[in-house]
Design a protein around this motif. Sequence first.
Motif, short mmCIF file in Angstrom:
data_model
loop_
_atom_site.label_atom_id
_atom_site.label_comp_id
_atom_site.label_asym_id
_atom_site.label_seq_id
_atom_site.Cartn_x
_atom_site.Cartn_y
_atom_site.Cartn_z
N MET A 1 -31.48 -70.25 -27.69
CA MET A 1 -31.87 -71.08 -28.50
C MET A 1 -31.40 -70.79 -29.61
N ARG A 2 -30.79 -71.26 -30.91
CA ARG A 2 -30.43 -70.56 -31.99
C ARG A 2 -31.29 -70.37 -32.81
N LEU A 3 -32.33 -68.85 -33.09
CA LEU A 3 -32.73 -69.00 -34.60
C LEU A 3 -32.15 -68.84 -36.10
N PHE A 4 -32.58 -68.45 -36.94
CA PHE A 4 -31.97 -68.86 -38.26
C PHE A 4 -33.43 -67.26 -38.53
N LEU A 5 -33.43 -66.09 -39.19
CA LEU A 5 -33.44 -64.98 -39.19
C LEU A 5 -33.51 -64.56 -40.47
N PRO A 6 -34.71 -63.83 -40.56
CA PRO A 6 -33.93 -63.41 -42.19
C PRO A 6 -33.69 -61.85 -41.81
N ALA A 7 -33.19 -61.21 -43.03
CA ALA A 7 -31.99 -59.73 -41.95
C ALA A 7 -32.65 -58.96 -42.16
N LEU A 8 -34.37 -58.94 -42.17
CA LEU A 8 -35.02 -57.48 -41.57
C LEU A 8 -35.09 -58.30 -40.43
N LEU A 9 -35.38 -59.11 -39.69
CA LEU A 9 -35.27 -59.45 -38.52
C LEU A 9 -34.24 -59.14 -37.36
N ALA A 10 -32.90 -58.71 -37.51
CA ALA A 10 -32.02 -58.99 -37.40
C ALA A 10 -31.79 -57.81 -36.84
N GLY A 11 -31.59 -56.49 -36.48
CA GLY A 11 -31.84 -55.63 -35.84
C GLY A 11 -32.83 -55.09 -34.69
N LEU A 12 -33.35 -56.63 -33.88
CA LEU A 12 -34.32 -56.06 -33.09
C LEU A 12 -33.62 -56.66 -31.85
N VAL A 13 -33.50 -55.74 -30.77
CA VAL A 13 -32.71 -56.02 -29.65
C VAL A 13 -33.61 -55.65 -28.98
N ALA A 14 -34.23 -56.93 -27.38
CA ALA A 14 -35.40 -57.22 -26.08
C ALA A 14 -34.02 -56.35 -25.31
N THR A 15 -35.18 -55.33 -25.05
CA THR A 15 -35.12 -54.24 -24.24
C THR A 15 -35.45 -54.77 -22.38
N SER A 16 -35.90 -55.81 -21.56
CA SER A 16 -36.03 -56.39 -21.08
C SER A 16 -35.82 -58.02 -20.38
N HIS A 112 -41.92 -65.94 -38.57
CA HIS A 112 -41.04 -66.09 -39.73
C HIS A 112 -41.15 -67.98 -38.55
N MET A 113 -41.22 -68.83 -40.42
CA MET A 113 -40.61 -70.33 -40.08
C MET A 113 -39.26 -70.82 -40.16
N GLY A 114 -38.41 -71.17 -39.57
CA GLY A 114 -37.24 -72.27 -40.28
C GLY A 114 -37.08 -74.09 -39.95
N PRO A 115 -37.37 -74.48 -40.78
CA PRO A 115 -36.99 -75.96 -40.70
C PRO A 115 -35.81 -76.51 -39.50
N LEU A 116 -35.59 -77.57 -38.20
CA LEU A 116 -34.86 -76.87 -37.89
C LEU A 116 -33.44 -77.88 -39.09
N LEU A 117 -32.01 -77.72 -38.60
CA LEU A 117 -31.43 -78.20 -39.79
C LEU A 117 -30.38 -79.00 -38.93
N ARG A 118 -31.06 -80.40 -39.17
CA ARG A 118 -30.39 -81.74 -38.58
C ARG A 118 -28.99 -81.28 -38.82
N THR A 119 -28.40 -81.13 -39.69
CA THR A 119 -27.58 -81.71 -40.17
C THR A 119 -26.27 -80.47 -39.85
N GLN A 120 -26.47 -79.86 -39.17
CA GLN A 120 -25.83 -78.91 -38.44
C GLN A 120 -25.77 -78.65 -36.55
N GLY A 121 -27.07 -79.38 -36.83
CA GLY A 121 -26.83 -80.45 -35.04
C GLY A 121 -28.25 -79.17 -34.08
N ASP A 122 -29.15 -78.80 -34.82
CA ASP A 122 -30.38 -78.12 -34.49
C ASP A 122 -30.99 -79.08 -34.34
N VAL A 123 -31.32 -79.85 -33.12
CA VAL A 123 -32.53 -80.70 -32.45
C VAL A 123 -33.53 -79.94 -31.49
#
Length: 236
Positions: A1-16, A112-123
């Motif tokens: 699943m592709r996520l479009f997140l602000p830079a603030l969230l970019a450092g989050l890394v799942a540990t499990s 964080h909520m972001g609309p789907l970018l249908r023009t980029q194939g995000d459906v």
Amino acid sequence: MRLFLPALLAGLVATSATAPANAQDLAEPTAVLSRCAGKAGTDLRKADPAFVTVAFDGEPWLTVERTEEKVGDTMIATTVTGIGSRRRKDGTSVPLRFTCLLDDKGQAVMVHMGPLLRTQGDVLPPATVIEGAASYLDRMALPRGVELQVRLLDTSQKPAEVLAEQVVRSGWQVPIPFSLRVPKETRLDGRRLVITARFASARQPLFQLRDERVLSVADLHKYVILSLDRVSAAKP
């Protein structure tokens, strides 16, 4: 699943690995989903007191991951990602993806909520969609902070299987629309399909269906109207 997140969230890394909902969560709409939808509704209400609805989908579209990272001074213990929709005042619905961060006490601290970018194939993934609306007969305004929790279950087996669920936060009056998305590859014939629904506040039901709404396969393509009954206050 592709996520479009602000830079603030970019450092989050799942540990499990993805953590499944616990037994208590399976007994009612997923607790983390409710907390995330509640935070999203609160943020939207502050920005626009007359916003219509925001809806987050639960099973089988929700991903819950344990994390060990900080955002500012807040320790993030859980990251939740999924899909949903936001309804505009003109009645149109905009599909979205969301990421929700919960602290070590299980409280949603950021969504964080972001609309789907249908023009980029995000459906959204292909699905059988059951649409409807829920209301109640009492002449009263919807209390602040109340959410609609609705689920599609297969009760032909024990315990019942959750096929789809949604939590809807509203800033408007009833009826409140909902849409339950079942993966397209899921076969629905031969199952005993029922819908459960309730209006709840702080996980306490205020209105709910008196009886589960049974659906036939033919009903899946009809608009489902649900009328909920007031839940009697528990006696001391």
